[in-house]
Design a protein around this motif. Structure first.
Motif, PDB file in Angstrom:
ATOM      1  N   ASN A  10      70.734 109.505-102.573  1.00  0.00           N
ATOM      2  CA  ASN A  10      70.794 110.856-102.005  1.00  0.00           C
ATOM      3  C   ASN A  10      71.548 110.881-100.967  1.00  0.00           C
ATOM      4  O   ASN A  10      71.596 109.991-100.097  1.00  0.00           O
ATOM      5  CB  ASN A  10      69.166 110.979-101.318  1.00  0.00           C
TER       6      ASN A  10
ATOM      7  N   PHE B  49      64.574  95.509-101.896  1.00  0.00           N
ATOM      8  CA  PHE B  49      62.971  95.393-101.460  1.00  0.00           C
ATOM      9  C   PHE B  49      62.299  96.724-102.025  1.00  0.00           C
ATOM     10  O   PHE B  49      63.066  97.781-102.490  1.00  0.00           O
ATOM     11  CB  PHE B  49      63.119  95.460 -99.968  1.00  0.00           C
ATOM     12  N   PHE B  50      61.091  96.726-102.107  1.00  0.00           N
ATOM     13  CA  PHE B  50      60.290  97.901-102.695  1.00  0.00           C
ATOM     14  C   PHE B  50      60.207  98.885-101.557  1.00  0.00           C
ATOM     15  O   PHE B  50      60.024  98.731-100.457  1.00  0.00           O
ATOM     16  CB  PHE B  50      58.871  97.200-102.961  1.00  0.00           C
ATOM     17  N   ASP B  51      60.520 100.196-102.114  1.00  0.00           N
ATOM     18  CA  ASP B  51      60.280 101.316-101.340  1.00  0.00           C
ATOM     19  C   ASP B  51      58.559 101.391-100.797  1.00  0.00           C
ATOM     20  O   ASP B  51      57.649 101.251-101.660  1.00  0.00           O
ATOM     21  CB  ASP B  51      60.612 102.611-102.120  1.00  0.00           C
ATOM     22  N   ILE B  52      58.662 101.753 -99.460  1.00  0.00           N
ATOM     23  CA  ILE B  52      57.241 101.682 -98.765  1.00  0.00           C
ATOM     24  C   ILE B  52      56.279 102.960 -99.738  1.00  0.00           C
ATOM     25  O   ILE B  52      55.209 102.793 -99.448  1.00  0.00           O
ATOM     26  CB  ILE B  52      57.453 102.037 -97.328  1.00  0.00           C
TER      27      ILE B  52
ATOM     28  N   ILE C 297      61.970  93.911 -89.106  1.00  0.00           N
ATOM     29  CA  ILE C 297      60.761  94.701 -89.663  1.00  0.00           C
ATOM     30  C   ILE C 297      60.486  94.165 -90.795  1.00  0.00           C
ATOM     31  O   ILE C 297      61.403  93.764 -91.566  1.00  0.00           O
ATOM     32  CB  ILE C 297      60.325  96.158 -89.369  1.00  0.00           C
TER      33      ILE C 297
ATOM     34  N   GLY D 152      68.217 115.012 -99.568  1.00  0.00           N
ATOM     35  CA  GLY D 152      67.277 114.640 -99.373  1.00  0.00           C
ATOM     36  C   GLY D 152      67.225 112.998 -98.686  1.00  0.00           C
ATOM     37  O   GLY D 152      66.349 112.314 -98.639  1.00  0.00           O
ATOM     38  N   GLN D 153      68.478 112.803 -98.007  1.00  0.00           N
ATOM     39  CA  GLN D 153      68.721 111.522 -97.584  1.00  0.00           C
ATOM     40  C   GLN D 153      67.808 111.436 -96.199  1.00  0.00           C
ATOM     41  O   GLN D 153      68.208 112.325 -95.005  1.00  0.00           O
ATOM     42  CB  GLN D 153      70.331 111.219 -97.364  1.00  0.00           C
ATOM     43  N   LEU D 154      66.998 110.679 -96.066  1.00  0.00           N
ATOM     44  CA  LEU D 154      66.252 110.497 -94.791  1.00  0.00           C
ATOM     45  C   LEU D 154      66.741 109.391 -93.996  1.00  0.00           C
ATOM     46  O   LEU D 154      66.480 109.269 -92.773  1.00  0.00           O
ATOM     47  CB  LEU D 154      64.513 110.381 -95.084  1.00  0.00           C
ATOM     48  N   VAL D 155      67.110 108.198 -94.629  1.00  0.00           N
ATOM     49  CA  VAL D 155      67.458 106.990 -93.978  1.00  0.00           C
ATOM     50  C   VAL D 155      69.211 106.950 -93.982  1.00  0.00           C
ATOM     51  O   VAL D 155      69.759 106.738 -95.190  1.00  0.00           O
ATOM     52  CB  VAL D 155      66.904 105.911 -94.521  1.00  0.00           C
TER      53      VAL D 155
ATOM     54  N   HIS E  62      68.362 104.088-104.924  1.00  0.00           N
ATOM     55  CA  HIS E  62      66.792 103.907-105.531  1.00  0.00           C
ATOM     56  C   HIS E  62      66.905 103.672-106.885  1.00  0.00           C
ATOM     57  O   HIS E  62      67.712 104.338-107.812  1.00  0.00           O
ATOM     58  CB  HIS E  62      66.273 105.522-105.417  1.00  0.00           C
TER      59      HIS E  62
ATOM     60  N   HIS F 292      71.779 103.620 -99.446  1.00  0.00           N
ATOM     61  CA  HIS F 292      70.872 102.850-100.495  1.00  0.00           C
ATOM     62  C   HIS F 292      70.683 103.578-101.884  1.00  0.00           C
ATOM     63  O   HIS F 292      70.989 104.632-101.860  1.00  0.00           O
ATOM     64  CB  HIS F 292      69.424 102.891-100.077  1.00  0.00           C
TER      65      HIS F 292
ATOM     66  N   HIS G  89      59.344 101.103-107.835  1.00  0.00           N
ATOM     67  CA  HIS G  89      60.337 101.683-107.003  1.00  0.00           C
ATOM     68  C   HIS G  89      61.054 100.960-106.082  1.00  0.00           C
ATOM     69  O   HIS G  89      60.180 100.489-105.105  1.00  0.00           O
ATOM     70  CB  HIS G  89      59.876 102.949-106.490  1.00  0.00           C
TER      71      HIS G  89
ATOM     72  N   ILE H  18      66.543 101.746 -89.604  1.00  0.00           N
ATOM     73  CA  ILE H  18      65.437 100.951 -90.150  1.00  0.00           C
ATOM     74  C   ILE H  18      65.646  99.980 -91.109  1.00  0.00           C
ATOM     75  O   ILE H  18      65.257  98.856 -91.341  1.00  0.00           O
ATOM     76  CB  ILE H  18      64.290 101.930 -90.720  1.00  0.00           C
ATOM     77  N   PHE H  19      66.874 100.291 -91.880  1.00  0.00           N
ATOM     78  CA  PHE H  19      67.105  99.343 -93.262  1.00  0.00           C
ATOM     79  C   PHE H  19      67.944  98.128 -92.528  1.00  0.00           C
ATOM     80  O   PHE H  19      67.718  96.774 -92.939  1.00  0.00           O
ATOM     81  CB  PHE H  19      67.946 100.081 -94.070  1.00  0.00           C
TER      82      PHE H  19
ATOM     83  N   ALA I 210      59.621  93.834 -94.992  1.00  0.00           N
ATOM     84  CA  ALA I 210      59.513  94.607 -96.292  1.00  0.00           C
ATOM     85  C   ALA I 210      59.285  93.666 -97.376  1.00  0.00           C
ATOM     86  O   ALA I 210      59.351  92.430 -97.101  1.00  0.00           O
ATOM     87  CB  ALA I 210      60.876  95.338 -96.305  1.00  0.00           C
TER      88      ALA I 210
HETATM   89  P1  5GP Z   1      66.006 108.574 -98.874  1.00  0.00           P
HETATM   90  O1  5GP Z   1      65.229 109.934 -99.032  1.00  0.00           O
HETATM   91  O2  5GP Z   1      67.089 108.508 -97.398  1.00  0.00           O
HETATM   92  O3  5GP Z   1      66.881 108.544 -99.945  1.00  0.00           O
HETATM   93  O4  5GP Z   1      65.296 107.346 -99.011  1.00  0.00           O
HETATM   94  C1  5GP Z   1      64.641 106.495 -98.150  1.00  0.00           C
HETATM   95  C2  5GP Z   1      63.458 106.007 -98.653  1.00  0.00           C
HETATM   96  O5  5GP Z   1      63.290 104.812 -98.096  1.00  0.00           O
HETATM   97  C3  5GP Z   1      62.377 106.463 -99.050  1.00  0.00           C
HETATM   98  O6  5GP Z   1      62.068 106.718-100.279  1.00  0.00           O
HETATM   99  C4  5GP Z   1      61.288 105.954 -98.209  1.00  0.00           C
HETATM  100  O7  5GP Z   1      59.816 105.950 -98.818  1.00  0.00           O
HETATM  101  C5  5GP Z   1      61.799 104.574 -97.984  1.00  0.00           C
HETATM  102  N1  5GP Z   1      61.497 104.128 -96.599  1.00  0.00           N
HETATM  103  C6  5GP Z   1      61.416 104.655 -95.354  1.00  0.00           C
HETATM  104  N2  5GP Z   1      61.086 103.745 -94.276  1.00  0.00           N
HETATM  105  C7  5GP Z   1      60.837 102.677 -94.962  1.00  0.00           C
HETATM  106  C8  5GP Z   1      60.603 101.377 -94.642  1.00  0.00           C
HETATM  107  O8  5GP Z   1      60.338 101.065 -93.375  1.00  0.00           O
HETATM  108  N3  5GP Z   1      60.293 100.284 -95.574  1.00  0.00           N
HETATM  109  C9  5GP Z   1      60.461 100.647 -96.842  1.00  0.00           C
HETATM  110  N4  5GP Z   1      60.395  99.526 -97.700  1.00  0.00           N
HETATM  111  N5  5GP Z   1      60.923 101.623 -97.307  1.00  0.00           N
HETATM  112  C10 5GP Z   1      61.298 102.820 -96.385  1.00  0.00           C
END
Ligand code: 5GP
Ligand code: ZN
Length: 137
Positions: free
Chosen positions: A85, A27-30, A13, A91-94, A100, A98, A37, A4-5, A15
């Motif tokens: 993360n 870019f701003f966190d969604i 996509i 807590g790493q989702l992506v 924060h 990156h 943030h 996604i990034f 942002a």
């Molecule tokens: P993580 O949990 O991996 O450290 O952080 C991933 C961050 O990416 C989360 O804070 C989430 O809100 C943000 N995020 C996920 N998908 C998108 C997106 O499509 N666009 C933007 N701008 N932020 C996203």
């Protein structure tokens, strides 16, 4: 592999972009934890901090410092957290490295990490194992 990034970096996509450099994008966190943030990413894909090369990491941190200082000084921020993360359990989702940048405000309600204490030689054991690992690499 979809990322996604990488899609944001490649403008596939949208942002809300704060800053674009040659090697980094901000870019701003969604789903912001606090107002403003943002996420600071290398334009090349690295899954986590262990994968990034030293030069790219330096450029990433340089951007983080520059944007954090500009953000703080232009907004009169009291302070901010810069957080990575690393790994799902953290807590790493992506899975695109990156940072924060989370601006902090008085009474913003964000919880800090708790604090415990070490028992016996558990901290020494960890330090010894790290150094053994480094010395045998
Ligand atoms: P993580 O949990 O991996 O450290 O952080 C991933 C961050 O990416 C989360 O804070 C989430 O809100 C943000 N995020 C996920 N998908 C998108 C997106 O499509 N666009 C933007 N701008 N932020 C996203
Ligand atoms: Zn990516």
């Amino acid at each position: 592999m979809s990322c996604i990034f990488c899609d944001i970096i490649n403008k596939i996509i949208p942002a809300e972009i704060v800053y674009e450099g040659k090697n980094t994008l901000v870019f701003f966190d969604i789903a912001p934890s606090t107002l403003g943030h943002m996420l600071i990413v290398p334009k090349n894909h690295f899954a986590n901090i262990e994968e990034i090369d030293q030069e790219s990491l330096g450029l990433l941190m340089t951007t983080a410092k520059k944007i954090a200082a500009a953000f703080k000084n232009s907004q009169g921020l009291a302070g901010y957290n810069l957080i990575i993360n690393n790994g799902k359990v953290a807590g790493q989702l992506v899975n695109h490295l990156h940072l924060h940048l989370i601006p902090r405000y008085e009474d913003d309600g964000l919880e800090a990490w708790g604090h415990g204490e070490y028992q016996g030689d558990s901290s020494k054991k960890i330090a010894d194992e790290i150094n053994n690992y480094l010395n045998n690499k």
